[in-house]
Design an enzyme around this catalytic site. Sequence first.
Site, mmCIF file in Angstrom:
data_model
loop_
_atom_site.group_PDB
_atom_site.id
_atom_site.type_symbol
_atom_site.label_atom_id
_atom_site.label_comp_id
_atom_site.label_asym_id
_atom_site.label_seq_id
_atom_site.Cartn_x
_atom_site.Cartn_y
_atom_site.Cartn_z
ATOM 1 N N ASP A 82 0.844 -1.196 0.000
ATOM 2 C CA ASP A 82 0.000 0.000 0.000
ATOM 3 C C ASP A 82 0.886 1.255 0.000
ATOM 4 O O ASP A 82 1.894 1.298 0.702
ATOM 5 C CB ASP A 82 -0.878 -0.046 1.267
ATOM 6 C CG ASP A 82 -2.030 0.935 1.226
ATOM 7 O OD1 ASP A 82 -2.384 1.397 0.118
ATOM 8 O OD2 ASP A 82 -2.597 1.231 2.294
ATOM 9 N N HIS A 83 0.508 2.252 -0.776
ATOM 10 C CA HIS A 83 1.203 3.554 -0.800
ATOM 11 C C HIS A 83 2.718 3.454 -0.875
ATOM 12 O O HIS A 83 3.427 4.001 -0.019
ATOM 13 C CB HIS A 83 0.820 4.410 0.416
ATOM 14 C CG HIS A 83 -0.559 4.955 0.305
ATOM 15 N ND1 HIS A 83 -0.877 6.022 -0.497
ATOM 16 C CD2 HIS A 83 -1.715 4.553 0.857
ATOM 17 C CE1 HIS A 83 -2.175 6.252 -0.424
ATOM 18 N NE2 HIS A 83 -2.711 5.371 0.389
ATOM 19 N N HIS A 180 -7.984 9.225 4.641
ATOM 20 C CA HIS A 180 -7.316 8.238 5.491
ATOM 21 C C HIS A 180 -7.574 8.555 6.959
ATOM 22 O O HIS A 180 -7.794 9.704 7.313
ATOM 23 C CB HIS A 180 -5.803 8.283 5.245
ATOM 24 C CG HIS A 180 -5.416 7.844 3.862
ATOM 25 N ND1 HIS A 180 -4.750 8.660 2.998
ATOM 26 C CD2 HIS A 180 -5.619 6.673 3.224
ATOM 27 C CE1 HIS A 180 -4.547 7.991 1.854
ATOM 28 N NE2 HIS A 180 -5.068 6.794 1.973
ATOM 29 N N HIS A 208 -9.792 4.638 -1.226
ATOM 30 C CA HIS A 208 -9.020 4.613 0.020
ATOM 31 C C HIS A 208 -9.854 5.257 1.117
ATOM 32 O O HIS A 208 -10.725 6.070 0.851
ATOM 33 C CB HIS A 208 -7.723 5.414 -0.156
ATOM 34 C CG HIS A 208 -6.700 4.698 -0.977
ATOM 35 N ND1 HIS A 208 -5.421 4.487 -0.545
ATOM 36 C CD2 HIS A 208 -6.785 4.124 -2.201
ATOM 37 C CE1 HIS A 208 -4.751 3.822 -1.487
ATOM 38 N NE2 HIS A 208 -5.555 3.593 -2.497
ATOM 39 N N GLY A 209 -9.566 4.905 2.354
ATOM 40 C CA GLY A 209 -10.271 5.555 3.468
ATOM 41 C C GLY A 209 -11.608 4.921 3.750
ATOM 42 O O GLY A 209 -12.600 5.611 3.983
ATOM 43 N N ASN A 230 -10.043 0.069 0.477
ATOM 44 C CA ASN A 230 -8.966 -0.075 1.455
ATOM 45 C C ASN A 230 -9.480 0.153 2.871
ATOM 46 O O ASN A 230 -10.118 1.170 3.144
ATOM 47 C CB ASN A 230 -7.866 0.950 1.172
ATOM 48 C CG ASN A 230 -7.038 0.594 -0.043
ATOM 49 O OD1 ASN A 230 -7.377 -0.311 -0.798
ATOM 50 N ND2 ASN A 230 -5.945 1.306 -0.221
ATOM 51 N N THR A 233 -7.547 1.771 9.101
ATOM 52 C CA THR A 233 -7.756 2.328 10.445
ATOM 53 C C THR A 233 -8.758 1.489 11.241
ATOM 54 O O THR A 233 -8.593 1.285 12.443
ATOM 55 C CB THR A 233 -8.228 3.788 10.328
ATOM 56 O OG1 THR A 233 -7.263 4.503 9.547
ATOM 57 C CG2 THR A 233 -8.355 4.446 11.684
HETATM 58 ZN ZN LIG Z 1 -4.619 5.068 0.995
#
Ligand SMILES: [Zn+2]
Length: 284
Positions: A82-83, A180, A208-209, A230, A233
């Site tokens: 990821d990233h 995020h 994302h997030g 994704n 958290t």
């Molecule tokens: Zn991300």
Amino acid sequence: MPFVNPLRMLQDARSGGYCIGAFNLVDFLTLRAIVEAAEAQRSPVILQTSSASVKQLGIKALVAMARLAAGESPVPVALHLDHGTDRAVIREAIQGGYTAVMIDGSKYPLEENIARTRDVVQEAHAHGVAVEGEVGIVAGVEDDIVVRQDAAIYTTPEEALEFHRRTGVDFLAAAIGTAHGFYKVQPKLDIDTLRKLAAANPCPMVVHGGTGLPLDVVRELVRAGAAKMNVSTQIKQTYIDGLHGYIEAHRTEYNPIKLLDHARRELVAMIGEYMQVLGSAGKA
Ligand SMILES: [Zn+2]
């Protein structure tokens, strides 16, 4: 089965109107919980590692752990970086057994983002590894990159098409107002933009997030064409809350196995529920 390249998984999801969860692992417990949930739900799944976990554990240990937990799994499992921002880490992942990598060049001007992404695509494709790119900027905190919500830049369909055409990227992270980390205020999502991106773009779109969005909103994102969601958290929160909850209820018990098992069960339940919302449950 060995780790699969997730491109086919995402193409099937897109044409089938469902979405694949990409869950970030931080250790062996979270890794096992993700695989266990995928098996219980008969869901394809993407295991993801952030730059922070790569820094902590290293690519070799992460690949070995993931193989141990998922190597014999009857459901398709992909291993994704990821990233990726560090070119050397991306290369190590490509050569080390990952089946997908993200090159996040979104902080650079478009031309440089394209050049950096194309460079990774060439190397990755030679190894049968898929690549995720990002145009536009997703808000929030990802490792040590902080982007304020009002500084996020939404992706346009024209930009996404050009980016895809010039880089050969396999799937694309779209900035549509998700962020995020935790949402401080209810995000203003541009679901219509996602719908246009998914309709215009020849490659699957990634959101994302995924943490903290109401489940109705997640369902709407899936209907709008999100093929990969994704979730990071939420994993950390469920893990830590699970540990806290158990410790508070059993202040004088000193059995780490019971404590960790409790947290793992909470994670399996949360991830399983997420897979049902995404519609990937039953698709493996
Ligand atoms: Zn991300």
